[in-house]
Design an enzyme around this catalytic site. Structure first.
Site, PDB file in Angstrom:
ATOM      1  N   HIS A 358       0.800  -1.230   0.000  1.00 20.30           N
ATOM      2  CA  HIS A 358       0.000   0.000   0.000  1.00 20.30           C
ATOM      3  C   HIS A 358       0.828   1.274   0.000  1.00 20.30           C
ATOM      4  O   HIS A 358       0.256   2.355   0.132  1.00 20.30           O
ATOM      5  CB  HIS A 358      -0.921   0.034   1.214  1.00 20.30           C
ATOM      6  CG  HIS A 358      -1.955  -1.037   1.218  1.00 20.30           C
ATOM      7  ND1 HIS A 358      -3.195  -0.879   0.662  1.00 20.30           N
ATOM      8  CD2 HIS A 358      -1.910  -2.299   1.685  1.00 20.30           C
ATOM      9  CE1 HIS A 358      -3.889  -1.999   0.804  1.00 20.30           C
ATOM     10  NE2 HIS A 358      -3.134  -2.873   1.428  1.00 20.30           N
ATOM     11  N   LYS A 546      -8.327  13.861   4.607  1.00 25.12           N
ATOM     12  CA  LYS A 546      -7.469  12.680   4.573  1.00 25.12           C
ATOM     13  C   LYS A 546      -6.448  12.833   5.696  1.00 25.12           C
ATOM     14  O   LYS A 546      -6.345  13.907   6.295  1.00 25.12           O
ATOM     15  CB  LYS A 546      -6.753  12.566   3.226  1.00 25.12           C
ATOM     16  CG  LYS A 546      -6.115  13.892   2.762  1.00 25.12           C
ATOM     17  CD  LYS A 546      -5.445  13.770   1.416  1.00 25.12           C
ATOM     18  CE  LYS A 546      -6.388  13.907   0.229  1.00 25.12           C
ATOM     19  NZ  LYS A 546      -6.484  12.688  -0.560  1.00 25.12           N
ATOM     20  N   ARG A 547      -5.679  11.786   5.995  1.00 24.42           N
ATOM     21  CA  ARG A 547      -4.628  11.958   6.978  1.00 24.42           C
ATOM     22  C   ARG A 547      -3.688  13.089   6.585  1.00 24.42           C
ATOM     23  O   ARG A 547      -3.495  13.364   5.395  1.00 24.42           O
ATOM     24  CB  ARG A 547      -3.828  10.653   7.113  1.00 24.42           C
ATOM     25  CG  ARG A 547      -4.481   9.646   8.019  1.00 24.42           C
ATOM     26  CD  ARG A 547      -4.727  10.212   9.414  1.00 24.42           C
ATOM     27  NE  ARG A 547      -3.517  10.200  10.191  1.00 24.42           N
ATOM     28  CZ  ARG A 547      -3.220   9.314  11.122  1.00 24.42           C
ATOM     29  NH1 ARG A 547      -4.086   8.370  11.431  1.00 24.42           N
ATOM     30  NH2 ARG A 547      -2.080   9.360  11.763  1.00 24.42           N
ATOM     31  N   LYS A 552       0.844  14.389   0.804  1.00 25.93           N
ATOM     32  CA  LYS A 552      -0.525  14.647   0.363  1.00 25.93           C
ATOM     33  C   LYS A 552      -0.752  16.136   0.071  1.00 25.93           C
ATOM     34  O   LYS A 552      -1.754  16.529  -0.499  1.00 25.93           O
ATOM     35  CB  LYS A 552      -1.524  14.155   1.404  1.00 25.93           C
ATOM     36  CG  LYS A 552      -1.515  12.620   1.572  1.00 25.93           C
ATOM     37  CD  LYS A 552      -2.499  12.176   2.626  1.00 25.93           C
ATOM     38  CE  LYS A 552      -2.395  10.696   2.977  1.00 25.93           C
ATOM     39  NZ  LYS A 552      -3.009   9.808   1.961  1.00 25.93           N
ATOM     40  N   THR A 654      -8.568   6.529  -1.830  1.00 26.02           N
ATOM     41  CA  THR A 654      -9.928   5.990  -1.931  1.00 26.02           C
ATOM     42  C   THR A 654     -10.935   7.106  -1.639  1.00 26.02           C
ATOM     43  O   THR A 654     -12.068   7.050  -2.107  1.00 26.02           O
ATOM     44  CB  THR A 654     -10.148   4.832  -0.934  1.00 26.02           C
ATOM     45  OG1 THR A 654      -9.586   5.199   0.332  1.00 26.02           O
ATOM     46  CG2 THR A 654      -9.472   3.573  -1.432  1.00 26.02           C
ATOM     47  N   LYS A 658     -14.768   8.310  -3.287  1.00 27.06           N
ATOM     48  CA  LYS A 658     -15.992   8.631  -2.533  1.00 27.06           C
ATOM     49  C   LYS A 658     -16.561   9.971  -2.983  1.00 27.06           C
ATOM     50  O   LYS A 658     -17.763  10.121  -3.187  1.00 27.06           O
ATOM     51  CB  LYS A 658     -15.693   8.650  -1.023  1.00 27.06           C
ATOM     52  CG  LYS A 658     -15.320   7.277  -0.479  1.00 27.06           C
ATOM     53  CD  LYS A 658     -14.663   7.334   0.901  1.00 27.06           C
ATOM     54  CE  LYS A 658     -13.906   6.034   1.160  1.00 27.06           C
ATOM     55  NZ  LYS A 658     -12.944   6.140   2.285  1.00 27.06           N
TER      56      LYS A 658
HETATM   57  C1  26Q Z   1       3.958   0.008   9.552  1.00 25.27           C
HETATM   58  C2  26Q Z   1       4.887  -0.500  10.457  1.00 25.27           C
HETATM   59  C3  26Q Z   1       5.122   0.144  11.635  1.00 25.27           C
HETATM   60  C4  26Q Z   1       4.420   1.307  11.905  1.00 25.27           C
HETATM   61  C5  26Q Z   1       3.489   1.809  11.012  1.00 25.27           C
HETATM   62  C6  26Q Z   1       3.267   1.153   9.828  1.00 25.27           C
HETATM   63  C7  26Q Z   1       2.246   1.653   8.894  1.00 25.27           C
HETATM   64  C8  26Q Z   1       0.971   1.931   9.360  1.00 25.27           C
HETATM   65  C9  26Q Z   1      -0.020   2.354   8.501  1.00 25.27           C
HETATM   66  C10 26Q Z   1       2.506   1.788   7.552  1.00 25.27           C
HETATM   67  C11 26Q Z   1       1.513   2.200   6.684  1.00 25.27           C
HETATM   68  C12 26Q Z   1       0.239   2.479   7.156  1.00 25.27           C
HETATM   69  C13 26Q Z   1      -0.855   2.900   6.299  1.00 25.27           C
HETATM   70  C14 26Q Z   1      -0.792   2.960   4.999  1.00 25.27           C
HETATM   71  C15 26Q Z   1      -1.935   3.389   4.188  1.00 25.27           C
HETATM   72  O1  26Q Z   1      -3.018   3.699   4.690  1.00 25.27           O
HETATM   73  N1  26Q Z   1      -1.776   3.415   2.869  1.00 25.27           N
HETATM   74  C16 26Q Z   1      -2.863   3.819   1.995  1.00 25.27           C
HETATM   75  O2  26Q Z   1      -3.527   2.646   1.563  1.00 25.27           O
HETATM   76  C17 26Q Z   1      -4.683   2.977   0.816  1.00 25.27           C
HETATM   77  C18 26Q Z   1      -5.409   1.683   0.504  1.00 25.27           C
HETATM   78  O3  26Q Z   1      -4.699   0.951  -0.438  1.00 25.27           O
HETATM   79  C19 26Q Z   1      -4.297   3.733  -0.431  1.00 25.27           C
HETATM   80  O4  26Q Z   1      -5.462   4.114  -1.104  1.00 25.27           O
HETATM   81  C20 26Q Z   1      -3.472   4.971  -0.083  1.00 25.27           C
HETATM   82  O5  26Q Z   1      -2.996   5.580  -1.252  1.00 25.27           O
HETATM   83  C21 26Q Z   1      -2.310   4.581   0.804  1.00 25.27           C
HETATM   84  O6  26Q Z   1      -1.632   5.737   1.248  1.00 25.27           O
END
Ligand code: 26Q
Length: 806
Positions: A358, A546-547, A552, A654, A658
């Site tokens: 992702h 969004k976050r 972003k 995503t 929406k």
């Molecule tokens: C991993 C290991 C340790 C600490 C944190 C993490 C971590 C946590 C959350 C790494 C990544 C995330 C989240 C990623 C995320 O939300 N990615 C999003 O995924 C969506 C669904 O596929 C995409 O639409 C977005 O583009 C993407 O940013």
């Protein structure tokens, strides 16, 4: 209609009866929370009927099962969506009306389970809804966090985090299944024992935690499938509690040893940013191990020890690398508990696990210190070492002498465990989440692996459940669409394309506009409720929700607003289409720059509000605590959706889908799924700006560019940036945004300044087009009409055709 649907009269009777039995009150005396509980458990009763038969049928099911493992499921509220999926929403609404109750007030009593950060967690939730609705047998598996993602408050122009105690009033939707409990072991050391001519590995002196499943039913739309979201809850194993310390009154010591009380305390608030915290590693192993133990038990119940059937009978899908320990854990179970040899076990595992990536941001790639893995999970670490040894031997054959490349591809290197390499090397499928993202994975992120095993790689563009994100959250648009093309799009959202001719129908456009107006009004209700303010419903609603992350580029949006403000203040004759810029974003508590960007947005809002003239054309609203429920009010009310990520950085997005589905136009870069939105709606119905991903990549390779040139040549940008730090913007703390200013000028990693000109031009076009009401509404209708392909039903069908084969 499914036979289990409750009619209006039984719903009324059930609600009144429950309030009497559970609360000993009449309806008139019941609180809204109590009425909510009664309504929810009425709907739950209906689901339970189906769940019982679904579980019964499950017992004899001999086909394939999917386990979807994710460290996050951002579910949002359940009541309305469950009612929609059971085709009971109308009956519930009418029943409540006849009881003299406003359903919207009751539905917002439901606490929102915020068990996710952002896109990845929300995607998992949309997938569950679609899996059940296209009737695939699947179980979502995760952790039952006691505290979800923090609640956000704004105090003195800054974000403040408050704990999210979502279980405070209990959870109507969960059912514990203690019979399926398993035990997960941590720490200790491994001893080798020779038994019957074979070396066996035994974990000794470990600490055990029991894992108890809490199940939430996931009802599919208008069908009999009810799947399960299984959230594992840790519980202490009796023998394990340090009774000595406990009875001698040393509670702290006793508790310190009780891992179970802390494992599931809280969801980590980092999104797309990795931190190697050992408790997090413990969380990941806790729920993957519990899930895999359960899955193998279920497999054995169905097929005994014919483990070679496993790849045909179950898929373990891992949502990013976070549940990647599923790979060595399944190896461990097959070898240590079931007695298989390494080769046999590896052949099974590498045909059973599939992985979705992702993110391509290097700071988000998951790595763990080898030492930490060794101490927390010694047997797992041992398996990783052997896996790595064999992998490197193979890599050595493929790329003899190329040590740099091998180190880049290894599972263990430079003292760290590289989870992405583990997942790519050991799974049978690696997929990206949009076309562009899939290409970047092959050409760049995992290029070395792609050369070696190209057949594993694919992409499947993300989707969203049109049931929550259109049918439930925008009921008026749903009804308008249905009046035009009928209701077959409920089950087959691709039929939304039949709406296209209606873009040229003036009467339809007028109705479409009315719906948007109504939704702006509903948005105001929400805003008034949450933070005691409203905005002018005549304004263009321009939204970026969004976050908060630098890539972003909320900063690009903010800088542009700042420039608009100066235009208004400098030129008494300046006019523009009145716009409200809506922001919603949580910043990770430790992400300093993200928090500064929030301060910038809030300061802009305050400065603009001080000028009566500027306020007539320009507003900035920061929606506090942006969550799924807020999104459900924001998406339907929005005219323009801001998707501004630096090209190549957003895997898919995503939120973009929406907004589009709800008739907003997209202002976006050619990034992630924006590219596919562009293809669906055509160049005339979207605002594309900025550098393309390949250009960004070239600039990055060259070590960046010089933003100072832009600063020198563009007086508007220079003025805004200067005001950021000279006290104009923040009279009380003029230096607060110094770092943002500095980064923009000397370290503009995400090319905010570089893309500013192009963005600003595209925004001018929006102004012109919005004034041409027919043109704008035509475009808006076409966006909704082109959005069917972004339903997660399509996404799930594609996963099944390309990867799962259920
Ligand atoms: C991993 C290991 C340790 C600490 C944190 C993490 C971590 C946590 C959350 C790494 C990544 C995330 C989240 C990623 C995320 O939300 N990615 C999003 O995924 C969506 C669904 O596929 C995409 O639409 C977005 O583009 C993407 O940013």
């Amino acid at each position: 209609m499914p036979t289990t649907a409750f009619d209006k009269e039984s719903i009324k009777k059930s609600i009144v009866g429950k309030i009497q039995r559970y609360n000993g009150r009449t309806l008139e005396d019941a609180t809204e929370q109590q009425i909510y509980q009664a309504v929810a458990s009425t709907i739950r009763d209906q689901i339970m009927q189906k769940w019982v038969s679904a579980r019964e049928a499950d017992k004899t099911y001999m086909g394939k099962r999917l386990y979807y493992l994710s460290v996050e499921f951002l579910m949002g509220r359940s009541l309305q969506c469950n009612a929609v999926n059971l085709c009971s929403m109308e009956n519930v609404r009418e029943a409540l009306m006849e009881l003299g109750i406003n359903w919207r007030h009751i539905f917002r009593e439901e606490p929102e389970p915020g068990l996710g950060n952002g896109g990845l967690g929300r995607l998992a939730a949309c997938f569950l809804d679609s899996l059940a609705s296209v009737e695939l047998p699947a179980m979502g598996c995760s952790i039952r966090y006691e505290y979800g993602l923090f609640r956000q408050r704004v105090v003195d122009g800054q974000q403040v985090e408050v704990p999210d105690n979502w279980l405070e009033n209990g959870n109507v939707w969960e059912v514990p299944s203690p019979d399926d409990s398993v035990v997960v072991n941590f720490g200790g050391h491994v001893e080798m024992v020779e038994e019957n001519g074979r070396t066996n590995y035994k974990l000794c002196d470990y600490r055990s935690v029991q894992a108890v499943p809490y199940d939430m039913p996931i009802a599919g739309y208008d069908c009999n499938t009810v799947n399960t979201l299984r959230l594992w809850r840790p519980r202490s194993v009796k023998e394990n509690l340090n009774l000595g310390a406990f009875s001698s009154g040393n509670y702290e010591k006793a508790l310190e040893q009780d891992l179970s009380s802390i494992i599931s305390k809280v969801l980590y608030p980092e999104d797309s940013h990795y931190e190697g915290k050992s408790l997090r590693l413990t969380q990941h192993y806790f729920f993957t191990s519990a899930t895999l133990q359960y899955a193998v038990k279920d497999f054995k119940r169905r097929f005994g020890t014919r483990f070679n059937l496993m790849p045909e009978k179950m898929t373990v899908h891992i949502n990013d690398t976070h549940p990647g320990l599923a790979i060595p854990e399944l190896m461990r179970i097959l070898m240590d508990e079931e007695g298989l040899g390494w080769d046999e076990a590896q052949a099974i595992v590498s045909k059973t696990v599939a992985y979705t990536n992702h993110t391509v941001l290097s700071e988000a790639l998951e790595k763990w210190p080898e030492q930490m893995m060794k101490e927390r999970l010694p047997r797992i670490y041992m398996i990783l070492e052997e896996m790595n040894r064999r992998l490197c031997a193979r890599l050595w054959n493929a790329f003899p002498g190329d040590w740099d490349r091998i180190a880049k591809m290894a599972i263990l290197a430079y003292g760290q465990v590289h989870m992405a390499n583990l997942c790519v090397a050991m799974s049978y499928s690696v997929n990206g989440v949009s076309r562009l993202h899939g290409e970047i994975l092959k050409a760049d992120t995992f290029n070395d692996y792609y050369q070696l095993m190209p057949e594993k790689f694919s992409y499947i563009t993300n989707g969203i459940t049109h049931r929550r994100w259109l049918m439930a959250c925008n009921t008026h648009l749903r009804d308008l669409i249905t009046s035009a093309i009928g209701d077959k799009w409920y089950k087959n959202p691709e039929y939304l394309s039949e709406l296209k001719p209606f873009a040229d129908d003036a009467a339809f456009r007028a109705e479409f506009e009315k719906v948007k107006r109504f939704n702006k009004h509903q948005f105001n209700h929400m805003l008034d409720q949450r933070q005691g303010m409203t905005v002018d419903e005549d304004f263009l609603f321009d939204t970026q929700c969004k976050r908060l992350h630098e890539y972003k580029r909320q900063l690009l949006n903010a800088l542009h607003i700042h420039v608009l403000y100066n235009r208004i203040m400098d030129d008494p004759n300046y006019t523009m289409v009145p716009r409200v810029f809506i922001f919603g974003a949580k910043a990770s508590p430790g992400y300093y720059k993200a928090k500064l960007i929030i301060r910038y947005i809030l300061a802009l809002s305050k400065m603009i509000d001080k000028s009566p003239r500027a306020r007539k054309m320009l507003r900035v609203v920061f929606v506090e605590n942006y969550d799924v429920s807020a999104a459900e009010a924001i998406m339907p009310a929005t005219d323009l959706s801001e998707q501004l990520s630096t090209a190549g950085k957003e895997a898919s997005g995503t939120g973009n889908m929406k907004f589009m589905m709800n008739g907003a136009l997209t202002m976006g870069t050619m990034d992630g799924a924006n590219v596919e939105i562009y293809e669906q709606v055509g160049a005339d119905n979207i605002y594309i700006f900025g550098m393309r991903a390949d250009t960004v990549a070239v600039l990055e390779r060259e070590g960046g560019y010089n933003p100072l040139q832009i600063f020198e040549n563009n007086a508007e940008v220079r003025r805004a940036l200067t005001q950021m730090i000279d006290g104009t913007l923040m009279p009380d703390s003029p230096t607060a945004l110094q770092e943002l200013y500095h980064d923009m000028l000397f370290n503009d990693r995400y090319f905010v300044m570089k893309d500013f000109g192009s963005y600003s031009m595209a925004q001018r076009r929006v102004n012109e087009d919005y004034l041409d009401r027919d043109k704008w509404l035509r475009m808006a209708v076409l966006n909704t009409a082109s959005s069917g392909i972004f339903s997660s039903d399509r996404t799930i069908r594609e996963y099944n055709e390309k990867i799962w084969h259920i």
